[in-house]
Design a protein around this motif. Structure first.
Motif, PDB file in Angstrom:
ATOM      1  N   ARG A   1      -3.993  -5.820  -2.330  1.00  0.00           N
ATOM      2  CA  ARG A   1      -4.893  -5.534  -3.439  1.00  0.00           C
ATOM      3  C   ARG A   1      -4.336  -6.121  -4.734  1.00  0.00           C
ATOM      4  O   ARG A   1      -3.385  -5.615  -5.322  1.00  0.00           O
ATOM      5  CB  ARG A   1      -5.063  -4.026  -3.615  1.00  0.00           C
ATOM      6  CG  ARG A   1      -6.241  -3.648  -4.498  1.00  0.00           C
ATOM      7  CD  ARG A   1      -6.044  -2.291  -5.129  1.00  0.00           C
ATOM      8  NE  ARG A   1      -5.060  -2.355  -6.204  1.00  0.00           N
ATOM      9  CZ  ARG A   1      -4.724  -1.306  -6.951  1.00  0.00           C
ATOM     10  NH1 ARG A   1      -5.248  -0.127  -6.703  1.00  0.00           N
ATOM     11  NH2 ARG A   1      -3.833  -1.424  -7.925  1.00  0.00           N
TER      12      ARG A   1
ATOM     13  N   ALA B   1      -7.633  -5.187   5.718  1.00  0.00           N
ATOM     14  CA  ALA B   1      -7.386  -4.321   4.566  1.00  0.00           C
ATOM     15  C   ALA B   1      -7.560  -2.849   4.924  1.00  0.00           C
ATOM     16  O   ALA B   1      -6.766  -2.001   4.503  1.00  0.00           O
ATOM     17  CB  ALA B   1      -8.317  -4.696   3.418  1.00  0.00           C
TER      18      ALA B   1
ATOM     19  N   SER C   1       0.827  -1.212   0.000  1.00  0.00           N
ATOM     20  CA  SER C   1       0.000   0.000   0.000  1.00  0.00           C
ATOM     21  C   SER C   1       0.857   1.257   0.000  1.00  0.00           C
ATOM     22  O   SER C   1       0.536   2.240  -0.676  1.00  0.00           O
ATOM     23  CB  SER C   1      -0.930  -0.002   1.220  1.00  0.00           C
ATOM     24  OG  SER C   1      -1.971  -0.934   1.058  1.00  0.00           O
TER      25      SER C   1
END
Length: 362
Positions: free
Chosen positions: A170, A326, A139
């Motif tokens: 992701r 997440a 991220s």
């Protein structure tokens, strides 16, 4: 064939860039790709040129016909068949038309202004950032790439993607079994094929740590997000010795940890939480005897959320490792990229550990 700016291409994670202005006798590889019916060709150049015209004329409001006329005029000075680039992503079997490099970068960063000034953006392009660990690290890396906050990114992780990782990383099912460094490097290449990414697919080891920290002038900042306690300590000691700032997020209670070894080479690692274990240079030698205690000291166990404390008591019983969500990982990635950018731009960021605890906000 023109490989613009790509010196040591690895087709596993880098886009292959061809100039549209290939010139006679230099177009064989591109021609082969264009003639391959199995490869999808995406040519949205006119749309990109239209948007480029709009950002270069911010005071004008174009209707559809006026904008179309401007695009036509653009191609008078920049013949369409010669302008810009094609990028081939072999893992997607896609060939995509994009603007010339400088125009591409100007357009892609146009909505950064003036949150990031032109001078700041240019300064960030000179920076090298290292990222160890690619859960939260993914991220951070993608946020940095989207903002174009580096000139070179070094990413290190030894692992491959597993299904359970996808609660916080992701990507799609097509990435299962793929090296995490490839997954991240591919996503960055798909965002911006001109960004330089260097991978360390064995993670950080005794054999490569000097190269990771020191090659080509060395990194300017470290983002440390790995699960390995020895590597956490070893990388801190290396960063401290070289005067490199460190940013870390733990994806629990929004904890952000910043160590400014670039400003103070005498700072104890982990803000002194490990001082009770003796000389920090001996920590790795004594790690086996104090592993759990050192880990809890680094995490500041008393400050962990109650759910993470309970989770840690279940490791080896009902779960195999501590959980990460997440929402926390994405928030940590954003904060990591934010403070990395501030540090690299010499904005005021002290050594500190603080919490952005969403559960505590009513």
């Amino acid at each position: 064939m023109n490989l613009q700016d790509n010196e040591e291409l690895d087709f596993n994670y880098q886009g292959l860039i061809f100039s549209a202005n290939v010139g006679e006798g230099k177009h064989t590889a591109l021609a082969e790709l264009m003639s391959d019916d199995r490869i999808q060709k995406i040519d949205q150049l006119d749309v990109q040129v239209a948007e480029l015209i709009k950002i270069n004329h911010p005071t004008q409001k174009f209707d559809e016909d006026q904008l179309s006329e401007k695009v036509t005029e653009f191609y008078i000075d920049h013949p369409r068949e010669e302008y810009g680039n094609w990028v081939y992503y072999h893992w997607r079997r896609q060939l995509i038309r994009i603007l010339a490099k400088d125009d591409f970068i100007d357009l892609r960063t146009s909505r950064n202004r003036y949150k990031i000034t032109e001078e700041e953006q240019d300064s960030l392009y000179t920076k090298k950032i290292g990222v160890i660990g690619l859960s939260v690290g993914q991220s951070v890396a993608l946020s940095l790439a989207m903002e174009r906050s580096f000139g070179e990114l070094r990413i290190a992780d030894f692992d491959t993607l597993e299904l359970s990782n996808m609660n916080r990383i992701r990507t799609g099912l097509y990435s299962l079994g793929v090296k995490k460094v490839w997954v991240v490097a591919r996503e960055i290449a798909e965002i911006d094929p001109f960004l330089k990414v260097v991978i360390y697919d064995k993670g950080i080891t005794d054999e490569n740590i000097d190269a990771f920290f020191g090659e080509r002038g060395g990194i300017d900042l470290l983002v440390e997000e790995c699960d390995s306690l020895p590597v956490k300590i070893q990388s801190r000691l290396k960063a401290k010795a070289m005067g490199i700032p460190v940013v870390m997020d733990t994806s629990d209670r929004g904890m952000m940890d910043i160590e400014r070894f670039d400003l103070d080479s005498e700072l104890p690692i982990f803000h002194g939480y490990l001082e009770k274990f003796g000389d920090e240079s001996k920590l790795l030698e004594n790690l086996a005897d104090n592993y759990r205690e050192i880990l809890f000291a680094i995490l500041h166990f008393e400050q962990l959320s109650e759910r993470l404390k309970h989770s840690m008591s279940e490791i080896g019983k009902t779960i195999t490792t501590w959980p990460q969500l997440a929402s926390s990982v994405i928030m940590g990635g954003a904060m990591g990229a934010h403070y990395a950018r501030m540090i690299l731009l010499n904005q005021k960021v002290p050594s500190n550990r603080f919490y952005v605890d969403l559960d505590a906000i009513n």
